[in-house]
Enzyme design. Structure first.
Site, PDB file in Angstrom:
ATOM      1  N   ASP A  62      -0.045  -0.173   6.272  1.00  0.00           N
ATOM      2  CA  ASP A  62       0.219   0.437   7.568  1.00  0.00           C
ATOM      3  C   ASP A  62      -0.888   0.128   8.565  1.00  0.00           C
ATOM      4  O   ASP A  62      -0.906   0.649   9.666  1.00  0.00           O
ATOM      5  CB  ASP A  62       0.430   1.950   7.435  1.00  0.00           C
ATOM      6  CG  ASP A  62      -0.785   2.645   6.846  1.00  0.00           C
ATOM      7  OD1 ASP A  62      -1.776   1.945   6.550  1.00  0.00           O
ATOM      8  OD2 ASP A  62      -0.751   3.869   6.694  1.00  0.00           O
ATOM      9  N   ASP A  86      -6.872  -1.155   6.034  1.00  0.00           N
ATOM     10  CA  ASP A  86      -6.629  -2.276   5.121  1.00  0.00           C
ATOM     11  C   ASP A  86      -6.749  -3.636   5.782  1.00  0.00           C
ATOM     12  O   ASP A  86      -6.216  -4.618   5.289  1.00  0.00           O
ATOM     13  CB  ASP A  86      -5.318  -2.117   4.342  1.00  0.00           C
ATOM     14  CG  ASP A  86      -4.160  -1.740   5.228  1.00  0.00           C
ATOM     15  OD1 ASP A  86      -4.318  -1.824   6.456  1.00  0.00           O
ATOM     16  OD2 ASP A  86      -3.110  -1.368   4.687  1.00  0.00           O
ATOM     17  N   ASP A 120       0.895  -1.139   0.000  1.00  0.00           N
ATOM     18  CA  ASP A 120       0.000   0.000   0.000  1.00  0.00           C
ATOM     19  C   ASP A 120       0.942   1.199   0.000  1.00  0.00           C
ATOM     20  O   ASP A 120       1.828   1.282   0.830  1.00  0.00           O
ATOM     21  CB  ASP A 120      -0.841  -0.055   1.272  1.00  0.00           C
ATOM     22  CG  ASP A 120      -1.771   1.113   1.360  1.00  0.00           C
ATOM     23  OD1 ASP A 120      -2.110   1.655   0.295  1.00  0.00           O
ATOM     24  OD2 ASP A 120      -2.136   1.491   2.480  1.00  0.00           O
TER      25      ASP A 120
END
Lengths: 646, 71
Positions: A534, A538, A342
């Site tokens: 992080d 997500d 990401d």
């Protein structure tokens, strides 16, 4: 040399030493003068039998006891029982030879096998215990107490008893028992046990502090924000302690293998005793060889060393601030060859920052002017400009009266001078002749009294080591893919800068799941996809990937829960490091499997052929177990470069 | 009800065996032993806690004579 012996181990060691001495004495007399008196003729074998049997019982009474009790509980293939059958069988053969008047031999061997078996058991227990303690102590971040501040002074209580909102005092050298906010004092905290980061972190009033950190300098008072069960330390401990649940394929294979190994060897031993025995009629030889089989019938070396290798590995990982939720993820990590990132917050810093000022020579002046206009605004652009300003200057910028032109920028003036700071539209609006820049990111132009001065490029800055990490992964043969919600031009720019193999831009959070799903369905057999994020927004992707890695896990519960691997430190270099560690652990695991099996098979073959004897069999079996355990512990020592101190 | 106990068990194999035996104790839904941490976690039905604990110890000792329940 042997520290930390438990009471039982000390007792066993003493027993082994005494029996070993007795055996040496008996053995020396036996081999020089002879134990059997000639005068009693045929019955002379009774003397060595009695001597060796006495030592045998002294060294092996617990084995005998265990064997009997396990048989009563229906455990036929118990190692104690098999060892008992092997040694008693050897005695039986020796008695038979004595009665029939053949040579007097074999008593010493029967006794020695059990003696060395016990020596081996002792070392195994010792080495396993030491390895266990080593790993456990490394993971020991559990606080023992909290100093609760109450009206009648400081009370020492267990961390479980402290409530949210309570004040606790932490003195230098003490471990923070709970998560909270520092309300008094300032100090430096050692987060090494949590994140592997060796540079202490300075904290003062208002800073968030996490449990498990060690106070280095001076007293601080902390207002507790989370109960012990929700604290960082509890979460980490829970994770590490339950890490053994998700077993790797290798580990499961070993447990399955162990179930079949013993019965197979016993069956082979039976066949070896019966068939060639019946054919050749030479029962004694074949029974003896079959008994040697039983000596190596325990898969101990494997059963002990493989889980220990993985435990050791999990310990080594956590020492580096990398939490692994199970040995299966070590195995997966070692194979991982598609890394999906990401972008924001992982490859990039996730906050806007001044990355370029042009023209370069005027940068101080440009920033100074921009700051006059942007000072006091809370927009991310204003904030990043102010950060840059205070990096360069000590005093506050000139105070001007400002007008915010929505969607364009800011115009500020004090009568003598007018400063315009904003985008192209603002420049056109103000009639400034400016040179548009081709840079990718957010561009802020600065004009003074209608004259163009320069521009500032603001962008999400790439982390210093991102490029290095991507190229390291490439060198390991892995592919890297970048996912981002940013537009095409920004994404392409970052992707080229970092050298990632693929990138997908303009993704909404839910698109990321879809992208990963697609990659998962397209990957070839044997490919393993790791997703690194992080931990913000997500969680679904972390759960969907083969390995979900969350970065900067300290304090982020959602990430710790959804991820399979957590980097406690917000440092991308943990990624190549964990791949390297994982590979190392797997190598040691395979070494142990191959080595243990090879030695066992060699002993079996040599015993069947009659090339070796029971002495060698027991030495080989005990030796291989000890070597495998030491090898398992090596995972921990080598990976960390230095040996554990103290 | 989930309860954890500190235990002493010598080898991973013994731990595996003890886990097997303990999970068959009446009143125990599942049992798990973490060898490295020397910790037993059981999911047990409410009721005769004392009695179940005694049976856990018995089952553990049956699996391996050196098994012991510390706290």
């Amino acid at each position: 040399m042997l520290g930390h012996l438990s009471k039982k181990q000390t007792k066993n060691l003493a027993r082994i030493v005494v029996c070993l001495l007795a055996f040496v004495v008996a053995f020396s007399i036996d081999k020089t003068v002879g134990l059997a008196p000639k005068s009693i003729g045929r019955l002379s074998f009774l003397v060595p039998l009695a001597v060796y049997l006495a030592i045998y019982i002294a060294i092996g009474y617990d084995v005998i006891f265990k064997a009997v009790s396990n048989i009563l509980h229906g455990q036929v293939f118990d190692e104690n029982f098999l060892m008992l059958v092997a040694t008693l069988g050897a005695f039986g053969l020796a008695i038979f030879k004595g009665v029939t008047g053949e040579e007097l031999e074999g008593f010493d061997e029967a006794c020695a096998v059990l003696l060395f078996y016990q020596v081996g058991e002792f070392f195994q227990s010792y080495a396993t215990g030491r390895a266990r303690e080593d790993i456990a102590s490394m993971m020991d971040i559990r606080p023992d107490y909290a100093n609760l501040l109450s009206e009648d002074g400081v009370r020492t209580v267990s961390p479980e008893e402290v409530n949210v909102g309570d004040l606790i005092l932490i003195s230098p050298g003490e471990r923070l028992p709970l998560d909270g906010v520092c309300v008094e004092g300032e100090t430096a905290l050692d987060l090494k046990a949590l994140t592997g980061e060796s540079v202490p972190k300075d904290v003062s009033c208002g800073d968030i502090v996490i449990s498990g950190a060690v106070n280095l300098n001076s007293d601080i008072t902390v207002r507790v924000e989370r109960a012990f069960y929700d604290s960082t330390v509890s979460k980490i401990l829970e994770l590490v302690e339950n890490a053994s649940d998700k077993k790797s394929k290798t580990e499961s294979f070993i447990s399955k293998f162990a179930k079949y190994y013993t019965p197979t060897v016993v069956a082979l031993a039976l066949l070896l005793a019966i068939i060639p025995g019946a054919v050749s009629g030479d029962w004694k030889i074949w029974i003896y060889r079959a008994l040697s089989f039983l000596v190596v019938s325990c898969p101990c070396a494997l059963v002990i060393s493989i889980p220990l290798t993985f435990f050791s590995g999990i310990g080594a990982f956590s020492k580096k601030g990398i939490l692994i939720k199970g040995s299966s993820f070590i195995e997966q990590l070692s194979k991982a060859n598609i890394f999906v990132f990401d972008k924001t917050g992982t490859l990039t810093k996730g906050n806007f920052e001044v990355v370029k000022i042009f023209p370069q020579d005027e940068s101080d002046e440009i920033i100074r002017l921009a700051a006059c206009a942007e000072n006091g605004f809370s927009h991310p652009i204003a904030k990043s400009i102010m950060r840059e300003y205070f990096n360069r200057f000590d005093k506050d910028p000139l105070s001007l009266s400002k007008t915010n032109v929505a969607g364009q920028g800011i115009v500020a003036s004090n009568g003598e001078m007018t400063v315009a700071v904003g985008n192209e539209k603002l420049m056109r609006e103000q009639g400034v002749a400016f040179t548009p820049s081709q840079d990718v990111g957010t561009l802020v132009y600065v004009a003074k009294n209608g004259e163009f001065v320069g521009g500032i490029l603001i962008a999400d800055a790439v982390k210093d080591n991102s490029k290095d990490v991507i190229s390291k992964l490439k060198a390991m043969g892995a592919k890297s893919v970048m996912l981002t919600g940013d537009g095409e031009s920004v994404a392409r720019n970052v992707a080229t800068k970092l050298g990632v193999d693929e990138y997908k831009s303009s993704l909404l959070p839910q698109d990321k799941v879809q992208e990963v799903e697609e990659m998962l369905s397209q990957k070839k057999k044997g490919d393993v996809l790791a997703y690194l994020g992080d931990g913000i927004n997500d969680a679904p992707v972390l759960m969907r990937s083969d390995i979900g890695i969350a970065m900067g896990g300290v304090g982020s519960d959602a990430a710790i829960e959804a991820a399979d691997v957590v980097f406690m430190k917000d440092d991308l270099s943990s990624l190549p490091l964990s791949k390297k560690l994982a590979k190392k652990v797997m190598t040691v695991a395979y070494e142990n499997i191959v080595f243990s099996l090879a030695v066992k098979v060699a002993i079996l073959v040599l015993s069947a052929l009659g090339i070796t004897n029971m002495w060698i069999a027991v030495f080989g079996d005990v030796g291989v177990a000890i070597i495998a355990i030491l090898n398992a512990m090596r995972v921990n020592l080598n990976l960390n470069g230095t040996k554990k101190k103290g | 009800m989930i309860k954890t106990f500190k235990i002493e068990v010598d080898c991973p194999t013994c731990a595996m065996k003890a886990e097997d035996y303990i999970s068959k104790v009446r009143g125990i839904r599942s049992a798990k032993i973490n060898f490295i941490m020397q910790k037993l976690t059981v999911d047990m039905e409410d009721g005769d806690l004392e009695g179940v604990i005694k049976n856990i110890e018995k089952a553990g000792k049956k699996a391996d004579r050196d098994f012991s329940l510390i706290a």
